[in-house]
Motif scaffolding. Structure first.
Motif, PDB file in Angstrom:
ATOM      1  N   ARG A 274       0.838  -1.201   0.000  1.00 36.75           N
ATOM      2  CA  ARG A 274       0.000   0.000   0.000  1.00 36.75           C
ATOM      3  C   ARG A 274       0.870   1.247   0.000  1.00 36.75           C
ATOM      4  NH1 ARG A 274      -4.850  -2.202   1.275  1.00 36.75           N
ATOM      5  NH2 ARG A 274      -4.599  -4.256   2.167  1.00 36.75           N
ATOM      6  N   GLN A 275       0.430   2.197  -0.767  1.00 33.22           N
ATOM      7  CA  GLN A 275       1.147   3.466  -0.853  1.00 33.22           C
ATOM      8  C   GLN A 275       0.435   4.479   0.022  1.00 33.22           C
ATOM      9  OE1 GLN A 275       3.616   3.997  -3.392  1.00 33.22           O
ATOM     10  NE2 GLN A 275       3.522   1.836  -3.892  1.00 33.22           N
ATOM     11  N   THR A 276       1.182   5.302   0.659  1.00 30.16           N
ATOM     12  CA  THR A 276       0.507   6.355   1.400  1.00 30.16           C
ATOM     13  C   THR A 276       0.514   7.659   0.615  1.00 30.16           C
ATOM     14  OG1 THR A 276       2.522   6.998   2.503  1.00 30.16           O
ATOM     15  CG2 THR A 276       1.138   5.371   3.620  1.00 30.16           C
ATOM     16  N   GLY A 277       1.392   7.752  -0.358  1.00 35.06           N
ATOM     17  CA  GLY A 277       1.402   8.951  -1.171  1.00 35.06           C
ATOM     18  C   GLY A 277       2.006  10.149  -0.462  1.00 35.06           C
ATOM     19  N   HIS A 278       2.624   9.946   0.672  1.00 32.09           N
ATOM     20  CA  HIS A 278       3.237  11.072   1.383  1.00 32.09           C
ATOM     21  C   HIS A 278       4.589  11.374   0.767  1.00 32.09           C
ATOM     22  CE1 HIS A 278       0.905   9.467   5.048  1.00 32.09           C
ATOM     23  NE2 HIS A 278       0.135   9.986   4.140  1.00 32.09           N
ATOM     24  N   ASN A 279       4.828  12.640   0.556  1.00 34.14           N
ATOM     25  CA  ASN A 279       6.126  13.023   0.009  1.00 34.14           C
ATOM     26  C   ASN A 279       6.814  14.040   0.897  1.00 34.14           C
ATOM     27  OD1 ASN A 279       6.383  11.471  -2.364  1.00 34.14           O
ATOM     28  ND2 ASN A 279       4.693  12.660  -3.238  1.00 34.14           N
ATOM     29  N   ARG A 280       6.334  14.150   2.121  1.00 32.07           N
ATOM     30  CA  ARG A 280       6.903  15.167   2.995  1.00 32.07           C
ATOM     31  C   ARG A 280       8.228  14.686   3.591  1.00 32.07           C
ATOM     32  NH1 ARG A 280       4.713  15.951   7.093  1.00 32.07           N
ATOM     33  NH2 ARG A 280       3.533  14.034   7.301  1.00 32.07           N
ATOM     34  N   LEU A 281       8.986  15.642   4.088  1.00 34.11           N
ATOM     35  CA  LEU A 281      10.261  15.292   4.705  1.00 34.11           C
ATOM     36  C   LEU A 281      10.022  14.416   5.930  1.00 34.11           C
ATOM     37  CD1 LEU A 281      12.244  18.622   4.533  1.00 34.11           C
ATOM     38  CD2 LEU A 281      12.776  16.467   3.399  1.00 34.11           C
ATOM     39  N   VAL A 282      10.891  13.469   6.111  1.00 31.96           N
ATOM     40  CA  VAL A 282      10.746  12.560   7.242  1.00 31.96           C
ATOM     41  C   VAL A 282      11.475  13.129   8.456  1.00 31.96           C
ATOM     42  CG1 VAL A 282      11.320  10.269   8.101  1.00 31.96           C
ATOM     43  CG2 VAL A 282      10.521  10.561   5.752  1.00 31.96           C
TER      44      VAL A 282
ATOM     45  N   ILE B 194      -4.509   4.833  -4.270  1.00 30.03           N
ATOM     46  CA  ILE B 194      -5.134   6.160  -4.320  1.00 30.03           C
ATOM     47  C   ILE B 194      -5.845   6.428  -2.995  1.00 30.03           C
ATOM     48  CG2 ILE B 194      -6.899   7.577  -5.456  1.00 30.03           C
ATOM     49  CD1 ILE B 194      -6.270   6.014  -8.041  1.00 30.03           C
ATOM     50  N   GLN B 195      -5.551   7.578  -2.391  1.00 30.60           N
ATOM     51  CA  GLN B 195      -6.058   7.876  -1.043  1.00 30.60           C
ATOM     52  C   GLN B 195      -7.203   8.871  -1.011  1.00 30.60           C
ATOM     53  OE1 GLN B 195      -5.531   6.802   1.992  1.00 30.60           O
ATOM     54  NE2 GLN B 195      -3.939   5.314   1.582  1.00 30.60           N
ATOM     55  N   ARG B 196      -7.443   9.535  -2.132  1.00 35.79           N
ATOM     56  CA  ARG B 196      -8.439  10.614  -2.110  1.00 35.79           C
ATOM     57  C   ARG B 196      -9.821  10.172  -1.639  1.00 35.79           C
ATOM     58  NH1 ARG B 196      -7.804  12.605  -8.067  1.00 35.79           N
ATOM     59  NH2 ARG B 196      -6.359  10.850  -8.038  1.00 35.79           N
TER      60      ARG B 196
ATOM     61  N   GLU C  17     -19.378  -0.350  -3.923  1.00 34.66           N
ATOM     62  CA  GLU C  17     -18.463   0.247  -2.948  1.00 34.66           C
ATOM     63  C   GLU C  17     -17.190  -0.583  -2.804  1.00 34.66           C
ATOM     64  OE1 GLU C  17     -21.631  -0.085  -2.518  1.00 34.66           O
ATOM     65  OE2 GLU C  17     -22.423   1.845  -1.851  1.00 34.66           O
ATOM     66  N   GLU C  18     -17.394  -1.903  -2.722  1.00 31.62           N
ATOM     67  CA  GLU C  18     -16.237  -2.752  -2.479  1.00 31.62           C
ATOM     68  C   GLU C  18     -15.341  -2.843  -3.714  1.00 31.62           C
ATOM     69  OE1 GLU C  18     -17.101  -6.524  -0.694  1.00 31.62           O
ATOM     70  OE2 GLU C  18     -14.990  -6.843  -0.206  1.00 31.62           O
ATOM     71  N   ILE C  19     -15.945  -2.912  -4.891  1.00 33.64           N
ATOM     72  CA  ILE C  19     -15.122  -2.902  -6.112  1.00 33.64           C
ATOM     73  C   ILE C  19     -14.287  -1.620  -6.120  1.00 33.64           C
ATOM     74  CG2 ILE C  19     -15.118  -2.975  -8.638  1.00 33.64           C
ATOM     75  CD1 ILE C  19     -17.993  -4.161  -8.460  1.00 33.64           C
ATOM     76  N   ALA C  20     -14.955  -0.497  -5.892  1.00 30.04           N
ATOM     77  CA  ALA C  20     -14.252   0.791  -5.921  1.00 30.04           C
ATOM     78  C   ALA C  20     -13.118   0.822  -4.895  1.00 30.04           C
ATOM     79  CB  ALA C  20     -15.242   1.936  -5.669  1.00 30.04           C
ATOM     80  N   SER C  21     -13.398   0.351  -3.677  1.00 35.64           N
ATOM     81  CA  SER C  21     -12.367   0.366  -2.630  1.00 35.64           C
ATOM     82  C   SER C  21     -11.173  -0.498  -3.025  1.00 35.64           C
ATOM     83  CB  SER C  21     -12.932  -0.159  -1.312  1.00 35.64           C
ATOM     84  OG  SER C  21     -13.924   0.697  -0.835  1.00 35.64           O
ATOM     85  N   LYS C  22     -11.444  -1.654  -3.614  1.00 36.15           N
ATOM     86  CA  LYS C  22     -10.341  -2.544  -3.979  1.00 36.15           C
ATOM     87  C   LYS C  22      -9.518  -1.973  -5.127  1.00 36.15           C
ATOM     88  CE  LYS C  22     -11.667  -6.713  -1.777  1.00 36.15           C
ATOM     89  NZ  LYS C  22     -12.209  -8.077  -1.755  1.00 36.15           N
ATOM     90  N   VAL C  23     -10.183  -1.329  -6.059  1.00 33.10           N
ATOM     91  CA  VAL C  23      -9.453  -0.698  -7.161  1.00 33.10           C
ATOM     92  C   VAL C  23      -8.549   0.415  -6.608  1.00 33.10           C
ATOM     93  CG1 VAL C  23      -9.721   0.725  -9.226  1.00 33.10           C
ATOM     94  CG2 VAL C  23     -11.158  -1.295  -8.918  1.00 33.10           C
TER      95      VAL C  23
END
Lengths: 297, 297
Positions: free
Chosen positions: A5-13, B292-294, B280-286
Motif C-alpha cells: 500500500r502506498q501512502t502517497g506522502h512526500n513530505r520530509l521525514v 489512491i487515497q483521495r 463500494e467494495e469494487i471501488a475500494s479494492k481498485v
C-alpha cells in the motif's frame, strides 16, 4: 491485490532524534481509517468527527481490508512510523471488529477510536441477542436485487440525462435547471446510492422565454425539482467548459438563472441552490422532498 | 422543503389495545437515522451495526435536516408512534450534536445511539481543544475545488465510458472487461466519491481473439484493472438488457469471460470478480490496488 500500500506522502521525514514538541506546530496529525472491509464506515464517521475540530491539520490515510494478523501488523507499523515522522500521536478510526486485530492496531500507540464498540452492548441488550461479528459485511456482499436496482437506475440516469430521452414515465423524479446547474452528478448519485431513477431536463433559452413549464414536462409536474445556482459560480463552471463563449458570459448566466428561478416560482416547483451545497446534500434534500426512504448499500 | 415527511409505510397499524408481546414476533424493529445534516453518517454507521444482527427484521427511516426544536419534536413524535405501532422500542441512530435536540429525541423513549458522543471527549483530550459543534457540517458545504474535481471526474467518466473516447492520457485508471461486467457504475462511483478520473474499455470479441492487450490499451498498461464476472450472472444481466440475443446466451457469456480472464492472466493485469461484490467494495479494492487515497465528501 498484493501490492504494497502506498501512502502517497512526500513530505520530509522527521527523525526520531528531534523532540516531538518542536515539530508539532507545523506537522499534520496523522489519522488512519482502518477497516476489515471497504473502510467506508470508518472514513465517513472519522471525517465527520474531524470536521468538528476546525484549525487542526490532519493527514488522513485509508487502510482497507485489514482482515488478517499480517495485515494488522503491517498497518500498525505504518501507523507507528507516521506518528514518529509527525512527532504527534496518530489517531486511528477503526471499524474492524476482531478483538485480536484491534489489539494489534492498538499496539501502534495510536489513540484508538473503535466506531462500533460503544453501540454493540446497548444494541445486544435491547435486541436480546449477541451480534455476529462478520468482517467487512456492511459494504461487501449485496443481494442481486439491490445491485440490479442500482445498475438499472444508473442506466436510466445515463439514458435520461440532459434531455436525451424525454419519456419520463418511469422516472422517480426529474431535475430541472439551466445547463451546468448540477443536475447530472446529482442524478448519478441518486441512482448509485439509492437506486432512484432520476432524469434531468436542461432548461433551454426557448424554454425560458415562456412563463410556464416546457410542454414535455407538463405531464410530470409532481416529479419535478428545480436546481438553481449563483450566476457568478455558473459563469466559472461554464467558462471552464467553453471558454469565451456567449454561453459562459456573466450576462447570459444572469439572464438564464433569473428566468429559471422565476419559472420555479410561477409554477410552484420546489427548488434548491447548488452553489454552496455538496452532491450528497443536494441528493438528501431531493429525497426528503419526495419522501423517498431507499438506501442501497 | 416544508412538505411533511413521508415514511412510506403501508403496513397495518397495530392499535395500542393489543398487548405488544403478541405482536413482537411479526413486527419489525423501528430504526431511525436522525441527523441535523444529510443523515449519511448516521445511516452509514447504523446500517453497519444492524448488519451485525442477522435474523432481526428492522424497518429503517431516515429523518434528515433535524436542526430545530420543532423538527426534533416532530421526529420524536414519529419515533414514539412507530414504537407503539410495532410494539417494540425504537432504536435511534443519531448524529445531531445539539444537546437540546438530543434531549427532545431521547424523550421519544427510543434507545439512543449517539454516533459522535463516545469519540468527542477522547479526541478533545488528544487534540487539546474543544470541538466546534456545527450542525450538518460533514456532508454539507464543500470547497469549490473538491466539487469541481468530482464534477470534472464525472464528466470524464461519461465521456470515456464504454470505449467512446479512447484517449486515456488523463485517466487515473482504466477498467477493462467484457460488456456488462460492472465497469460503468464503478467508474461513476469512483468519480463521484473520490474525484478519480476512471475510464472504461469494453473487451470486444475482436479484442478477445488475440492473447495480448488491445492496441489502444498498450500505452496505458499500468493504469489497467480487469473486471470479471460469473458467466451465469452475466447471462442474467445481459438477458435483461437484450433478451433472446446471441449476446445473452450462456455459451457466449462463458466464452467471453473465459477469454477475458485468460487475457488478464497472460498480461498480468490485477483483476476482480464483481459477481458477489458491491460497487463500494469494487471501488475500494481498485483504489487500494492503485494506492489512491483521495476521498471527496
Amino acid at each position: 491485490m498484493g501490492r504494497p500500500r502506498q501512502t502517497g506522502h512526500n513530505r520530509l521525514v522527521a527523525t526520531r532524534a528531534i523532540p516531538s514538541h518542536s515539530l508539532s506546530m507545523s506537522q499534520k496529525r496523522p489519522v488512519f481509517y482502518i477497516s476489515d472491509g471497504t473502510g467506508i464506515t470508518a472514513e465517513t464517521i472519522g471525517h465527520s468527527l474531524l470536521t468538528q475540530f476546525e484549525g487542526v491539520e490532519f493527514e488522513t490515510t485509508r487502510i482497507a481490508f485489514v482482515d488478517s494478523v499480517d495485515k494488522a501488523q503491517a498497518a500498525a507499523a505504518q501507523i507507528r512510523e507516521a506518528g514518529e515522522r509527525a512527532g504527534l500521536r496518530p489517531v486511528v478510526v477503526n471499524s474492524a471488529v476482531d478483538m485480536e486485530l484491534i489489539a494489534i492496531l492498538g499496539d501502534s500507540g495510536a489513540l484508538m477510536l473503535d466506531v462500533f464498540a460503544p453501540f454493540i452492548l446497548p444494541l445486544e441488550q435491547e435486541l436480546g441477542m449477541k451480534r455476529q461479528a462478520r468482517a467487512g459485511k456492511a459494504h461487501g456482499l449485496v443481494d442481486f436485487a439491490a445491485y440490479e436496482a442500482r445498475i438499472n437506475a444508473t442506466n436510466y440516469a445515463l439514458t435520461h440525462d440532459d434531455g436525451v430521452d424525454l419519456d419520463y414515465g418511469e422516472a422517480d423524479l426529474i431535475l430541472v435547471g439551466v445547463s451546468r446547474s448540477g443536475k447530472t452528478p446529482t442524478c448519478l448519485y441518486l441512482a448509485l446510492h439509492y437506486g432512484v431513477k432520476a432524469a434531468n431536463y436542461p432548461l433551454t433559452e426557448d424554454d425560458l422565454e415562456i412563463d410556464e413549464l416546457p410542454k414535455r414536462l407538463k405531464p410530470y409536474r409532481r416529479k419535478l425539482f428545480g436546481l438553481t445556482i449563483d450566476p457568478v459560480r455558473l459563469q466559472q463552471i461554464r467558462t471552464e467548459r467553453k471558454p469565451n463563449s456567449r454561453y459562459a458570459t456573466i450576462e447570459q448566466c444572469r439572464a438564464e438563472v433569473a428566468r429559471a428561478e422565476s419559472l420555479f416560482k410561477i409554477v410552484g416547483l420546489p427548488s434548491l441552490s447548488t452553489t454552496h451545497t455538496s452532491i450528497e446534500e443536494i441528493a438528501s434534500k431531493v429525497l426528503a422532498q419526495f419522501g423517498i426512504q431507499r438506501h442501497m448499500f
